[in-house]
Scaffold this active site. Structure first.
Site, short mmCIF file in Angstrom:
data_model
loop_
_atom_site.label_atom_id
_atom_site.label_comp_id
_atom_site.label_asym_id
_atom_site.label_seq_id
_atom_site.Cartn_x
_atom_site.Cartn_y
_atom_site.Cartn_z
N LYS A 1 -1.93 -0.62 -4.23
CA LYS A 1 -1.91 0.81 -3.91
C LYS A 1 -1.03 1.52 -4.92
CE LYS A 1 -2.13 0.39 1.15
NZ LYS A 1 -3.38 1.08 1.45
N ARG B 1 -8.81 -5.95 8.33
CA ARG B 1 -10.01 -6.49 8.99
C ARG B 1 -10.08 -8.01 8.83
NH1 ARG B 1 -13.76 -2.66 5.45
NH2 ARG B 1 -11.82 -1.48 5.55
N1 BES Z 1 -3.23 -0.03 5.87
C1 BES Z 1 -4.29 0.61 5.23
C2 BES Z 1 -4.81 1.84 5.96
C3 BES Z 1 -3.87 2.99 6.16
C4 BES Z 1 -3.98 4.12 5.39
C5 BES Z 1 -2.92 2.96 7.16
C6 BES Z 1 -3.14 5.18 5.60
C7 BES Z 1 -2.06 4.04 7.37
C8 BES Z 1 -2.19 5.16 6.58
C9 BES Z 1 -5.47 -0.35 5.06
O1 BES Z 1 -5.16 -1.70 4.96
C10 BES Z 1 -6.17 0.02 3.80
O2 BES Z 1 -5.58 -0.06 2.78
N2 BES Z 1 -7.43 0.42 3.92
C11 BES Z 1 -8.22 0.79 2.81
C12 BES Z 1 -9.59 0.17 2.95
C13 BES Z 1 -10.46 0.33 1.74
C14 BES Z 1 -9.92 -0.49 0.61
C15 BES Z 1 -11.85 -0.11 2.12
C16 BES Z 1 -8.31 2.31 2.77
O3 BES Z 1 -8.44 2.91 3.84
O4 BES Z 1 -8.23 2.89 1.70
ZN ZN Z 2 -4.70 -2.26 2.95
#
Ligand code: BES
Ligand code: ZN
Ligand code: ZN
Length: 479
Positions: free
Chosen positions: A258, A333
């Site tokens: 990220k 997931r």
């Molecule tokens: N932990 C994150 C989701 C999240 C985003 C939680 C903002 C709290 C606040 C999750 O693991 C994630 O990174 N999801 C990705 C999925 C994508 C790569 C398909 C996302 O939502 O960008």
């Molecule tokens: Zn994530």
């Protein structure tokens, strides 16, 4: 120490007071001067709901309930007023407050107390001057004719459990890694009276929980899989309710790193689902509700590392299904799938999972509610939505059409771990559905789990979202 909430015994004239009143209230009974009564009447005319009088040795609040409002909206207004009252009390260094239920509306009086108590939460563990910063308010007393001891106890438990969930979320991963999270849950089990078993890495390997192990590969810290069970004598349900919580103690995104700042800064909140589930069970056990509940928390951090799982990997999951990983940031997931497949062994009546799963859910509705979807029948969905409205953790059900399944098809494996640009929250849910064979609902709390600015009684940072929702749902089911 959490704010104590009790039944009012006597009213002292120097204790701050909240009068839960309406336009018809006779003020003469409350030791107010003529000037003060005139002031109150003037404010009521101007349609003000919360009126404050500073009597120097104490504050007097007059809280006028709005009529012609849906009950749940009215209760939420009262909690919000409770939050304003809490700030004023602390600003004026008040140690206690009495809620005087002039209207004989116990539920309303409790809502004010809930708003005050939840607003009084602080996380000062890492503050050098914590003593100075600590809120003055310590006690909330309620004077209400129909107030039941049980109601008071439950409210105190809800506040304690929500505060605990907030603290777990607010703890940085430098303290709260996966083994520590398991240990904290074990402590909660000891206090509240439920069983906790922690599976360590060796056990997780023996069980072949491929999803959880894949995410853990970049980490220096072993994963944990925590199993909670609260099974009271005389439980009204034959088959258990299983709660599953995402326990990613920190989400860097892994090799699909990220960007910082912004998207990684608050990722200690990625175990908010685990906090919601474990603290809800804590509350249910403390309140001795007659309901059989099991909790599952798969936990790890998600990091890039020498050995980290990579985009392109194919992972064999606990269920035996294979997943083509195309983004290591879609890690939640992976471990939830293992926990959901593990849940089958309990032959559950219903499974509810809570997870900060997708930015897409947060982008869709923000912090104002919880995105949900799943395969439970309408009756269950309606009960959940009713609890959602009541505690004001409102549920928004997303479509769950099978067309979305096409978006996670893989040429290489049984499925891939990301969909395309559309319906990100739903494709995540559809991924999870593959691992269920029982009535199930998925709650994506990525929006409301953590907020950067103070938001009424939800406070700032970890909100503890999910605890109050689950407690109310289980309370109603246990009746
Ligand atoms: N932990 C994150 C989701 C999240 C985003 C939680 C903002 C709290 C606040 C999750 O693991 C994630 O990174 N999801 C990705 C999925 C994508 C790569 C398909 C996302 O939502 O960008
Ligand atoms: Zn994530
Ligand atoms: Zn995550």
């Amino acid at each position: 120490m959490a704010t104590s909430i009790k039944k009012a015994i006597k009213t002292a004239s120097n204790t701050s007071i909240v009068l839960l009143a309406d336009k018809k209230t006779k003020w003469s009974a409350y030791q107010l001067t003529e000037k003060e009564v005139a002031w109150i009447n003037q404010k009521i005319k101007a349609d003000e709901q919360l009126i404050m009088i500073n009597q120097f040795d104490r504050l007097v609040f007059v809280l006028i309930t709005k009529d012609k409002q849906e009950r749940h909206a009215q209760l939420e207004d009262l909690r919000n007023s409770g939050s304003k009252i809490c700030s004023a009390l602390n600003t004026h260094k008040q140690g206690s407050v009495i809620i005087e239920d002039v209207l004989n509306d116990t539920e309303a009086a409790l809502a004010i107390a809930e708003g005050i108590a939840l607003s009084n939460y602080q996380f000062l563990k890492y503050r050098g001057e914590a003593d100075k910063e600590k809120n003055s308010l310590q006690t909330i007393a309620i004077n209400s004719k129909k107030l039941d001891k049980k109601d008071l106890e439950r409210l105190a438990i809800i506040v304690e459990a929500t505060s605990l969930a907030r603290t777990l979320v607010n703890e940085p991963q430098s303290y709260l890694n996966a083994p520590k999270l398991a240990e904290e849950i074990q402590k909660m089990g000891d206090t509240a009276g439920f069983q906790v078993e922690v599976l360590n890495k060796t056990k997780i390997e023996a069980l072949k929980m491929g999803g959880l192990l894949a995410v853990n590969k970049g980490s220096q810290t072993p994963p944990t899989f925590t199993i909670m069970e609260y099974k009271p004598r005389g439980a009204v349900n034959k088959k258990p309710l299983v709660l599953v919580g995402k326990g990613v103690v920190y989400d860097t995104g892994g090799l699909s790193l990220k960007p910082t700042p912004n998207s990684m800064d608050t990722m200690k909140c990625d175990m908010a689902g685990a906090a919601a589930v474990s603290c809800a069970i804590f509350a249910v056990a403390k309140a001795k509700l007659k309901y059989h509940v099991i909790g599952l928390v798969p936990a790890t951090d998600n990091r890039p590392g020498e050995n980290a799982y990579t985009p392109g990997d194919v992972i064999e999951m606990y269920s035996g299904k294979t997943v083509e990983v195309l983004n290591t940031d879609a890690e939640g997931r992976m471990l939830l799938a293992d926990a959901l497949a593990y849940a089958k062994k309990y032959k559950p009546e219903l499974v509810l999972d809570f997870a900060t799963l997708t930015g897409a859910a947060a982008a869709a509705i923000g912090p104002y509610g919880i995105v949900c979807m799943g395969t439970a029948d309408e009756k269950i969905k309606n009960k959940l939505k009713k609890s959602g409205n009541y505690v004001y953790e409102r549920l928004v059900e997303f479509p769950f059409w099978d067309e979305y399944k096409n978006l996670i098809k893989s040429d290489l494996a049984d499925m891939k771990n990301i969909g395309g640009p559309i319906g990100g929250a739903i494709t995540a849910g559809k991924f999870l559905e593959y691992y269920t064979d029982y009535p199930w609902m998925h709650f994506d709390i990525a929006g409301p789990a953590f907020i950067n600015n103070n938001d009424s009684y939800r406070g700032k940072n970890g909100t503890g979202v999910g605890v109050r929702l689950l407690f109310d749902f289980i309370l109603n089911a246990s009746k």
